[in-house]
Design a protein around this motif. Structure first.
Motif, mmCIF file in Angstrom:
data_model
loop_
_atom_site.group_PDB
_atom_site.id
_atom_site.type_symbol
_atom_site.label_atom_id
_atom_site.label_comp_id
_atom_site.label_asym_id
_atom_site.label_seq_id
_atom_site.Cartn_x
_atom_site.Cartn_y
_atom_site.Cartn_z
ATOM 1 N N ILE A 91 -20.467 57.583 -13.679
ATOM 2 C CA ILE A 91 -21.391 56.788 -14.728
ATOM 3 C C ILE A 91 -21.571 57.388 -15.943
ATOM 4 C CG2 ILE A 91 -23.701 56.184 -14.959
ATOM 5 C CD1 ILE A 91 -23.815 55.918 -12.005
ATOM 6 N N LYS A 92 -21.696 58.710 -15.934
ATOM 7 C CA LYS A 92 -21.585 59.639 -17.281
ATOM 8 C C LYS A 92 -20.381 59.455 -18.128
ATOM 9 C CE LYS A 92 -25.002 63.121 -15.611
ATOM 10 N NZ LYS A 92 -25.121 64.563 -15.258
ATOM 11 N N GLN A 93 -19.213 59.582 -17.469
ATOM 12 C CA GLN A 93 -18.204 59.673 -18.284
ATOM 13 C C GLN A 93 -17.864 58.570 -18.854
ATOM 14 O OE1 GLN A 93 -16.483 62.489 -19.120
ATOM 15 N NE2 GLN A 93 -17.806 63.813 -18.284
ATOM 16 N N GLN A 94 -17.878 57.149 -17.964
ATOM 17 C CA GLN A 94 -17.224 55.959 -18.493
ATOM 18 C C GLN A 94 -18.584 55.320 -19.147
ATOM 19 O OE1 GLN A 94 -15.927 53.687 -15.077
ATOM 20 N NE2 GLN A 94 -14.702 55.381 -14.186
ATOM 21 N N GLN A 95 -19.546 55.869 -19.187
ATOM 22 C CA GLN A 95 -20.816 55.186 -19.693
ATOM 23 C C GLN A 95 -20.879 53.884 -19.340
ATOM 24 O OE1 GLN A 95 -21.068 56.025 -24.116
ATOM 25 N NE2 GLN A 95 -21.278 58.047 -23.843
ATOM 26 N N GLN A 96 -20.813 53.626 -18.122
ATOM 27 C CA GLN A 96 -20.936 52.156 -17.615
ATOM 28 C C GLN A 96 -21.850 52.214 -16.109
ATOM 29 O OE1 GLN A 96 -17.049 50.893 -17.055
ATOM 30 N NE2 GLN A 96 -17.080 49.751 -19.089
ATOM 31 N N LEU A 97 -22.595 51.330 -15.959
ATOM 32 C CA LEU A 97 -23.543 51.251 -14.750
ATOM 33 C C LEU A 97 -23.144 49.779 -14.335
ATOM 34 C CD1 LEU A 97 -25.573 52.706 -12.934
ATOM 35 C CD2 LEU A 97 -27.269 51.602 -14.457
ATOM 36 N N ARG A 98 -22.815 49.934 -12.957
ATOM 37 C CA ARG A 98 -22.430 48.462 -12.277
ATOM 38 C C ARG A 98 -23.798 48.162 -11.637
ATOM 39 N NH1 ARG A 98 -17.846 45.713 -11.378
ATOM 40 N NH2 ARG A 98 -16.637 47.696 -11.839
ATOM 41 N N LEU A 99 -24.708 47.255 -12.144
ATOM 42 C CA LEU A 99 -25.812 46.719 -11.484
ATOM 43 C C LEU A 99 -25.845 46.060 -10.291
ATOM 44 C CD1 LEU A 99 -27.924 45.739 -14.627
ATOM 45 C CD2 LEU A 99 -27.892 47.729 -13.624
ATOM 46 N N ASN A 100 -26.365 46.387 -9.187
ATOM 47 C CA ASN A 100 -26.481 46.121 -7.849
ATOM 48 C C ASN A 100 -25.116 46.018 -7.353
ATOM 49 O OD1 ASN A 100 -28.365 45.293 -5.931
ATOM 50 N ND2 ASN A 100 -27.644 43.253 -5.985
ATOM 51 N N GLY A 101 -23.913 46.616 -7.943
ATOM 52 C CA GLY A 101 -22.631 46.848 -7.512
ATOM 53 C C GLY A 101 -21.725 45.673 -8.102
ATOM 54 N N ARG A 102 -22.240 44.748 -8.944
ATOM 55 C CA ARG A 102 -21.575 43.759 -9.411
ATOM 56 C C ARG A 102 -21.587 43.336 -10.911
ATOM 57 N NH1 ARG A 102 -24.329 38.600 -8.895
ATOM 58 N NH2 ARG A 102 -26.397 39.027 -7.756
ATOM 59 N N HIS A 103 -22.688 43.661 -11.608
ATOM 60 C CA HIS A 103 -22.801 43.433 -12.984
ATOM 61 C C HIS A 103 -22.611 44.479 -13.901
ATOM 62 C CE1 HIS A 103 -23.699 41.453 -16.644
ATOM 63 N NE2 HIS A 103 -24.877 42.013 -16.673
ATOM 64 N N LYS A 104 -21.567 44.814 -14.597
ATOM 65 C CA LYS A 104 -21.195 45.974 -15.351
ATOM 66 C C LYS A 104 -21.990 45.891 -16.721
ATOM 67 C CE LYS A 104 -16.916 47.618 -14.930
ATOM 68 N NZ LYS A 104 -15.693 47.901 -15.030
ATOM 69 N N ILE A 105 -22.603 46.902 -17.064
ATOM 70 C CA ILE A 105 -23.322 47.276 -18.276
ATOM 71 C C ILE A 105 -22.992 48.482 -18.901
ATOM 72 C CG2 ILE A 105 -25.276 45.449 -17.866
ATOM 73 C CD1 ILE A 105 -26.975 47.944 -17.752
ATOM 74 N N HIS A 106 -23.249 48.597 -20.277
ATOM 75 C CA HIS A 106 -22.962 49.922 -20.800
ATOM 76 C C HIS A 106 -24.239 50.700 -20.718
ATOM 77 C CE1 HIS A 106 -23.522 52.775 -24.418
ATOM 78 N NE2 HIS A 106 -22.161 53.036 -24.234
ATOM 79 N N PHE A 107 -24.076 52.066 -20.132
ATOM 80 C CA PHE A 107 -25.094 52.933 -20.110
ATOM 81 C C PHE A 107 -24.799 54.301 -20.611
ATOM 82 C CE2 PHE A 107 -27.816 55.751 -17.453
ATOM 83 C CZ PHE A 107 -28.994 55.070 -17.499
ATOM 84 N N ASN A 108 -25.850 54.538 -21.492
ATOM 85 C CA ASN A 108 -25.662 56.061 -21.873
ATOM 86 C C ASN A 108 -26.714 57.151 -21.297
ATOM 87 O OD1 ASN A 108 -26.283 58.575 -23.701
ATOM 88 N ND2 ASN A 108 -24.694 57.597 -25.058
ATOM 89 N N PHE A 109 -26.220 58.080 -20.319
ATOM 90 C CA PHE A 109 -27.129 58.767 -19.652
ATOM 91 C C PHE A 109 -28.202 59.518 -20.212
ATOM 92 C CE2 PHE A 109 -28.217 62.192 -16.816
ATOM 93 C CZ PHE A 109 -28.393 61.786 -15.689
#
Length: 475
Positions: free
Chosen positions: A94-112
């Motif tokens: 999550i940190k490296q890719q700066q992506q969070l897959r919400l509920n395992g299915r919807h991908k968003i940008h995420f900066n830790f």
């Protein structure tokens, strides 16, 4: 009037360490927020999320893994089933890719660093452990919800009071210890039997029995694993694991290959005082070293106090010949009712009441349970719980570095030993001559919690946390 109805599976929950209020609770809160987005059909509209941590969750959140737990919960992972060996790699991705897959299915940008915000100087009035989730949608709207982690993995949503759980008709409604004693006296039932009767309001008895044994197997596996794992605990304090070395020294050259033969080898080692004392400490150390390492444990009633009840139960199994399903179920059922009484009348959250609310409650639970399985009367059971808590009153929560390690791990050994002592005292005493009731101790614990300075309530702003010079790596 709605009253809080607490099941054995509310007090005992399977989860991941190191903290029920700072890890398991926030994990569950994140899952609940995801469920809200799914139910409102807004999940796929989310473009960005912000997570705001307040009070104790902010001050000791990194040491307790609050940030990790929340992100895992938002990905749809469940603490009961998620592979604990995959935690580090999942978070790193999550940190490296700066992506969070919400509920395992919807991908968003995420900066830790930017999207997970620790508000160290802000606290919300309802409870010190607060987290707000904000979801910004592609429609220009936003969804915001606040949750409070109130101890033991219990979570309350802003605007609710925790009693929204579906009400059932309990055969024996209990709010106080006096209520419990009333039902025991009028029916002749043991404490555990009252509990099992109440559980039938939620499910069949066989399902309750199976569920309790499942929780015991997690406790058992955690204890065995902790007694055979070496190394250092994570977090930067460089605390070495001790249970494995102690197990090796105590077991000597006796052969074993699994839990059952391990118990036999321990039992064959003798019954002298120092030997038993060392094993009780070993059991407690093992569980809480696993807890500190993000291992799978059972809240009892919290993660920080997760070693007390397994240690006393293992003592009963190894040295009192208690390895029988019926006795194990009796032990855990009885313990759960004592924990429930403390939660209803006081708190099981260190952020509200200090460590008396965690180690103190777990010690009281274990003392009562041991007293019942050892043949004590219902009044002796309550007396044992009272004695155990009486000698934990005022205990502060001051984790060094915000980690559930020092002094938390050793406190579990103390809580276990006090529980056994309290049980022995109750078994050798006449409750008619007791000067202090369990209800009086519950009330006193709550008054003490209210009077306790907030810096001693899981903030790492006082006590040992500020008097032990340490240098932790930047998170």
């Amino acid at each position: 009037m709605h009253r809080e109805q607490i099941s054995v599976f509310d007090i005992f929950k399977i989860g991941v360490g190191p903290s029920s209020s700072h890890t398991l609770g926030p994990w569950r809160a994140a899952q609940q927020f995801m469920a809200t987005l799914v139910q409102s059909e807004q999940l796929t509209q989310v473009e960005q999320v912000k997570i705001l941590l307040y009070g104790s969750l902010a001050k000791t959140g990194r040491g307790h893994g609050t940030d990790i737990a929340i992100l895992l919960g938002m990905t749809g992972a469940d603490p009961v089933t998620f592979d604990v060996n995959a935690i580090d790699s999942t978070i790193e991705s999550i940190k490296q890719q700066q992506q969070l897959r919400l509920n395992g299915r919807h991908k968003i940008h995420f900066n830790f660093d930017d999207d997970l915000i620790f508000l160290f100087q802000e606290s919300l009035p309802f409870h010190p452990n607060a987290v707000t989730f904000q979801a910004f949608l592609n429609t220009g709207k936003a969804v915001s919800e606040t949750y409070y982690s109130i101890g033991g993995g219990f979570v309350v949503k802003e605007g609710e009071d925790g009693t929204e759980k579906e009400q059932v008709e309990l055969p024996f409604p209990i709010e106080r210890a006096d209520d419990l004693l009333h039902w025991c006296k009028t029916t002749g039932l043991k404490v555990s039997e009252v509990v099992m009767e109440n559980e039938t309001a939620w499910r069949e008895e066989e399902d309750t029995r199976e569920g309790i044994l499942q929780h015991f197997h997690v406790m058992k596996d955690c204890t065995f694993r902790g007694c055979h794992t070496t190394g250092f605990l994570p977090g930067g304090l460089n605390v070495g694991r001790r249970a494995a070395a102690l197990n090796k020294r105590l077991i000597g050259d006796q052969p074993y290959h699994d839990y059952k033969t391990w118990m036999m080898a321990i039992r064959n080692g003798g019954q002298h005082f120092n030997y038993i004392l060392d094993w009780v400490s070993c059991f407690a150390l093992a569980v809480n070293e696993e807890n500190a390492s993000f291992g799978r444990v059972v809240t009892a009633p919290t993660n920080g106090a997760a070693g007390v009840i397994p240690a006393v139960l293992q003592y009963y199994i190894a040295f009192c010949d208690g390895y029988h399903d019926d006795k194990i179920i009796q032990f855990i059922a009885c313990a759960s009712e004592i924990g429930s009484i403390f939660k209803k009348g006081a708190t099981i959250s260190a952020a509200m009441g200090g460590c008396q609310a965690e180690i103190g409650v777990s010690s009281a639970m274990a003392a009562a349970a041991l007293t019942e399985v050892m043949g004590g009367s219902q009044r002796q059971v309550l007396m044992a719980a009272e004695i155990a808590m009486e000698h934990h009153l005022g205990m502060t929560c001051d984790p060094i570095g915000g980690l559930v390690q020092v002094p938390c791990i050793e406190r579990n050994t103390m809580g276990a030993i006090k529980a056994i002592t309290a049980s022995q005292l109750a078994l050798q005493s006449n409750p008619d001559k007791a000067k202090v009731s369990l209800d009086a101790v519950v009330n006193t614990m709550w008054e003490t919690a209210m009077d306790m300075n907030s810096k001693y309530k899981e903030t790492s702003d006082g006590g040992l946390a500020t008097n032990i010079p340490i240098s932790l790596p930047e998170c």
